[in-house]
Every structure is written in structure tokens, then in C-alpha cells.
Design a protein around this motif. Structure first.
Motif, PDB file in Angstrom:
ATOM      1  N   TYR A  24      41.007  -3.263  80.626  1.00 33.70           N
ATOM      2  CA  TYR A  24      39.580  -3.566  80.444  1.00 33.70           C
ATOM      3  C   TYR A  24      38.905  -2.476  79.605  1.00 33.70           C
ATOM      4  CZ  TYR A  24      34.638  -4.207  81.527  1.00 33.70           C
ATOM      5  OH  TYR A  24      33.275  -4.361  81.430  1.00 33.70           O
TER       6      TYR A  24
ATOM      7  N   THR B  44      37.789  -3.744  75.732  1.00 33.56           N
ATOM      8  CA  THR B  44      36.358  -4.079  75.623  1.00 33.56           C
ATOM      9  C   THR B  44      35.518  -2.916  75.135  1.00 33.56           C
ATOM     10  OG1 THR B  44      35.872  -3.470  77.930  1.00 33.56           O
ATOM     11  CG2 THR B  44      36.587  -5.739  77.508  1.00 33.56           C
TER      12      THR B  44
ATOM     13  N   LYS C 233      35.264  -5.822  93.476  1.00 31.42           N
ATOM     14  CA  LYS C 233      34.527  -4.961  92.554  1.00 31.42           C
ATOM     15  C   LYS C 233      35.414  -3.787  92.174  1.00 31.42           C
ATOM     16  CE  LYS C 233      29.996  -6.141  94.462  1.00 31.42           C
ATOM     17  NZ  LYS C 233      28.764  -5.629  95.128  1.00 31.42           N
ATOM     18  N   SER C 234      35.278  -3.337  90.917  1.00 33.57           N
ATOM     19  CA  SER C 234      36.122  -2.245  90.434  1.00 33.57           C
ATOM     20  C   SER C 234      35.831  -0.944  91.159  1.00 33.57           C
ATOM     21  CB  SER C 234      35.943  -2.059  88.927  1.00 33.57           C
ATOM     22  OG  SER C 234      34.583  -1.833  88.609  1.00 33.57           O
TER      23      SER C 234
ATOM     24  N   ALA D 174      29.769  -0.869  91.707  1.00 30.63           N
ATOM     25  CA  ALA D 174      29.737  -1.961  90.727  1.00 30.63           C
ATOM     26  C   ALA D 174      28.972  -3.162  91.282  1.00 30.63           C
ATOM     27  CB  ALA D 174      31.152  -2.371  90.353  1.00 30.63           C
TER      28      ALA D 174
ATOM     29  N   ARG E  24      35.833  -7.589  89.084  1.00 30.58           N
ATOM     30  CA  ARG E  24      36.628  -7.362  87.871  1.00 30.58           C
ATOM     31  C   ARG E  24      36.703  -8.629  87.023  1.00 30.58           C
ATOM     32  NH1 ARG E  24      39.550  -4.499  91.779  1.00 30.58           N
ATOM     33  NH2 ARG E  24      39.716  -2.260  91.347  1.00 30.58           N
TER      34      ARG E  24
ATOM     35  N   GLU F  19      34.555 -11.081  86.783  1.00 30.14           N
ATOM     36  CA  GLU F  19      33.283 -11.320  86.090  1.00 30.14           C
ATOM     37  C   GLU F  19      33.106 -10.349  84.936  1.00 30.14           C
ATOM     38  OE1 GLU F  19      28.558 -12.113  87.133  1.00 30.14           O
ATOM     39  OE2 GLU F  19      30.102 -12.168  88.684  1.00 30.14           O
ATOM     40  N   ASN F  20      33.551  -9.112  85.100  1.00 29.70           N
ATOM     41  CA  ASN F  20      33.489  -8.147  83.999  1.00 29.70           C
ATOM     42  C   ASN F  20      34.299  -8.630  82.810  1.00 29.70           C
ATOM     43  OD1 ASN F  20      31.772  -5.980  84.541  1.00 29.70           O
ATOM     44  ND2 ASN F  20      33.256  -4.982  85.873  1.00 29.70           N
TER      45      ASN F  20
ATOM     46  N   ARG G 101      32.530 -11.712  81.191  1.00 31.92           N
ATOM     47  CA  ARG G 101      31.292 -11.378  80.482  1.00 31.92           C
ATOM     48  C   ARG G 101      31.555 -10.635  79.176  1.00 31.92           C
ATOM     49  NH1 ARG G 101      26.388 -12.031  82.786  1.00 31.92           N
ATOM     50  NH2 ARG G 101      26.331 -12.834  84.912  1.00 31.92           N
ATOM     51  N   HIS G 102      32.735 -10.039  79.055  1.00 26.13           N
ATOM     52  CA  HIS G 102      33.075  -9.334  77.822  1.00 26.13           C
ATOM     53  C   HIS G 102      34.132 -10.081  77.016  1.00 26.13           C
ATOM     54  CE1 HIS G 102      31.180  -6.097  80.211  1.00 26.13           C
ATOM     55  NE2 HIS G 102      30.865  -5.589  79.039  1.00 26.13           N
TER      56      HIS G 102
ATOM     57  N   CYS H 192      29.152 -17.267  84.765  1.00 26.20           N
ATOM     58  CA  CYS H 192      29.195 -16.499  83.520  1.00 26.20           C
ATOM     59  C   CYS H 192      29.077 -17.369  82.274  1.00 26.20           C
ATOM     60  CB  CYS H 192      30.509 -15.714  83.437  1.00 26.20           C
ATOM     61  SG  CYS H 192      30.742 -14.478  84.725  1.00 26.20           S
TER      62      CYS H 192
END
Length: 399
Positions: free
Chosen positions: A174, A178, A339-340, A344, A348, A350-351, A354-355, A392
């Protein structure tokens, strides 16, 4: 070789020094020769006291503990045959691989054979794809044990190490894929040598910080000029522009354009910062004529390119590990939905979603394949994925 940038890589060395140590750690083997397994207790029915076993053998034993899968999920490569059933499929995108088709009732219906463009997967076992005869004779066996916990078949100590490996690999991938800071590496990936000690932060403008140092102005191959597929400029525009920007012949330009179209980006020059900047300037000047948006060209530090390449290989390796065990896939889904870190706001998954628009085509394809293999083969995780994807979707479309 710009048209085949991986041609100089020794695959045996890559496996020996980069991937095999990961597998040894995952399986509880000492990273030494000959390997020995670290004993621990678990309730999976699989003994952890396995001295002198290679990771390949241990992973094979873990695979043998799998229950028959209720869904196929085979990823199609470009050119592979697919079969759709006009009588039972909910739409033409609902397809079967050759093996499932031959073992299903759909072979006696009105069916259509097509060639995959790559990226899709077999829908055998997916109740949302078929009005009847959801499973072939192979995958119907998996419905008898669908409620069993896949993690129960995975030794406890391997679960703990797998969670650590998955978390670390996903964070690294990630961060590298990103990142919008392409002239520097994160501090924990940066090493210092005699020359680096005399340099300041790569993230600042190199031209302001290095002055007239000839090592950075022209040579050393410290930087790379990367041309991206921006979905705006045509194939011919790129072919006409690159010979003037990087001093190559038309055949080489066609090769570059083909890579840009297929992979989403291509390295066209590796040199000092000044030379790379000139390539970027000329490319943008030519492609912005007549008021059009210039072709997307990015100057990246060579180390960033190397780490991004390795991140993609790691995701491919991780996908191969997930294919070994339903327990690995269940654990991967848990990690993706967490969550990472405690502070956060989103998971992860969703991250990554979203990217998604920051990724070039090859990176996006590899991530999507990993998500299909890891999260879309079980109904519970598929539902959780769908909820987050829906949340998302607006953000992704806007970008």
C-alpha cells in the motif's frame, strides 16, 4: 532493456533471497540450511513437529487439509476459453471455466463459448450467477461442509505468523503503490552510503539541492522518466512524440506505446535528473499543443521504481499463498477488513479501494486479482467486500 525491464532479473535468486525466507518464516522453518521446523502445539490435526521439511512440503500438507471448495473462482488468463449458458445464466458475464463446464448440466443447454480477455473468474458455485444448476459435480461437494470454519484447519502457530506476514506485505504494498512522493523512499527503507551522506532529502527539488554535481546532472541512472497511460492521448500520438523526446527510432517508440497501453506505464529513460527532466519537458510540450492536456510524465527515483516492482511481485506471491488454503483466505479477509492501526478511520480494504485510481493498470490488475482470490470465494467475506465497495464507489467514480 526498456522494453523488457525484468529481463536482467534472476528468478532463482529472487526466490532464494526474497520469497523463500518469507515462506520459511510462514511455515515455522528456520531461515537456514538445512531448514528445520520450529515445533509448537495446535488443534488442527496437523503436527507442527516437522523437522527437515521444506516450506513447499508443509504448504502441500496444509492444502491437503482443505475441504472441497463450494466455488471455483479460477482466474482467467487472456485467451482462455469460457462458457456461458443462455438458459441459466443471469447475464452474459456469468461464465464457467472448461473444467466446471464439462462437469455441469449446462453442457446440455444452449451455451456459448467465448475467449476471455483476462481478469475475470469462473462463476461456478455463485448463486447470484445462475438461476439453476449453480454447482458442477466437483464443487457441489463443497456445499456439504460450507459452514465449517476454515481457520480450524490451519495450525495456530502458522495462523499467527501468517497474520504477521499478510499485515506487513499489505502495508508495504500500500505504501509503495499509492505513494505520491516519488522522489524519495520512506525513511525505514532508506540506507546511507558515502555519497548519500552528502545529499539532502530526495523529496525536495534535486536541482536546488545538488547544484552542478555531474553525478546527478547526467549519469548514475539515479532517476527514471515514466510515461503513463492517461486515457486521453492516442497510440499514434505517443509513437510520434517519443522519438523526439528520448531519441529513439519508430520501432522502439511502438514498443514503448505497446507497454504503456498494456501495463499502464513504461520507463522510457533512466539517467540523471536533468536528462530525465528534459525528456519530461519535451514530451509535455509536444503533447500539449492545440490546447490539449499534456501526456502524463513522472520523474521517479530509481529506488522507488525498484520497490514498486517488488511490491507487485509480493502481491503475486501472496496470491499464490492464498491459493494454498481456505484458512489463509479467511485470515487474509480478516486482515483486510481490520484497520491498519488503532487511530485509522477506515479498514485496509477501504484504503486500497479509495486509492485505486492512483494505481497504473498492471498494479490495479494485480490488486484486483488478489482481492478476487482472497475475498470473493466465500459468501460472508464477499458480502463484507460488497458493503465496503458500495461505500467507496462514489469516491472512486469521482476520481
Amino acid at each position: 532493456d526498456y522494453l523488457n525491464p525484468s529481463s536482467n532479473l534472476d528468478e532463482d535468486q529472487l526466490r532464494k533471497f526474497l520469497f523463500l525466507p518469507l515462506e520459511k518464516f510462514l511455515c515455522g522453518c528456520e531461515v537456514s540450511s538445512p531448514p528445520t521446523c520450529i515445533p509448537s502445539s495446535d488443534s488442527s490435526g496437523m503436527s507442527n513437529k516437522q523437522p527437515n521439511k521444506e516450506p513447499e512440503q508443509i504448504l502441500k500438507e496444509i492444502s491437503a487439509l482443505n475441504s472441497p471448495p463450494a466455488q471455483c473462482g479460477k482466474l482467467f488468463r487472456m485467451g482462455e476459453p469460457t462458457y456461458s449458458c443462455r438458459d441459466c445464466g443471469h447475464d452474459p458475464t456469468c461464465v464457467l471455466c472448461v473444467s466446471c463446464f464439462k462437469e455441469s448440466e449446462h453442457r446440455f443447454h444452449r451455451y456459448k463459448m467465448s475467449t476471455s480477455s483476462g481478469g475475470g473468474y469462473c462463476d461456478c458455485g455463485d448463486a447470484e450467477a445462475w438461476s439453476q444448476y449453480v454447482h458442477c459435480s466437483t464443487h457441489v461437494l463443497g456445499t456439504q461442509q460450507e459452514d465449517s470454519d476454515p481457520l480450524s484447519k490451519l495450525p495456530i502457530d502458522i495462523q499467527a505468523r501468517a497474520r504477521q506476514v499478510f499485515t506487513t506485505v499489505l502495508k508495504y504494498a500500500y505504501d509503495m503503490l499509492t505513494s505520491e512522493t516519488v522522489l524519495t523512499l520512506p525513511s525505514d527503507l532508506t540506507y546511507k552510503d558515502d555519497y548519500d551522506d552528502n545529499m539532502l532529502d530526495f523529496s525536495m527539488d534535486p536541482m536546488n539541492k545538488i547544484g552542478n554535481d555531474p553525478r546527478m546532472m547526467t549519469g548514475n541512472d539515479n532517476y527514471a522518466t515514466v510515461v503513463y497511460n492517461d486515457e486521453v492521448h492516442t497510440f499514434d500520438e505517443v509513437i510520434q512524440t517519443l522519438p523526439r523526446a528520448v531519441d529513439c527510432d519508430r520501432n522502439m517508440a511502438i514498443g514503448y506505446a505497446t507497454l504503456i497501453d498494456r501495463e499502464g506505464r513504461c520507463l522510457v529513460k533512466c539517467c540523471g535528473f536533468q536528462v530525465c527532466s528534459e525528456v519530461k519537458r519535451v514530451t509535455e510540450r509536444i503533447t500539449s499543443r492545440r490546447g490539449s492536456k499534456p501526456l502524463k510524465v513522472v520523474i521517479m527515483h530509481g529506488h522507488v521504481v525498484a520497490h514498486q516492482t517488488f511490491a507487485l511481485r509480493l502481491l503475486l506471491w501472496l496470491q499464490s499463498i492464498l491459493d494454498k488454503s481456505a484458512g489463509f483466505r479467511a485470515l487474509f479477509s480478516q486482515v483486510m477488513l481490520e484497520k491498519s492501526e488503532s487511530s485509522a478511520k477506515v479498514s485496509r480494504l477501504e484504503n486500497f479501494l479509495r486509492h485505486d485510481t492512483l494505481l497504473w493498470k498492471a498494479a490495479r490488475t494485480q490488486l484486483h486479482h488478489l482481492l478476487v482470490s482472497g475475498m470473493l470465494l466465500e459468501n460472508e467475506t464477499k458480502r463484507a467486500f460488497a458493503e465496503i465497495f458500495t461505500r467507496c464507489y462514489g469516491h472512486m467514480i469521482k476520481d
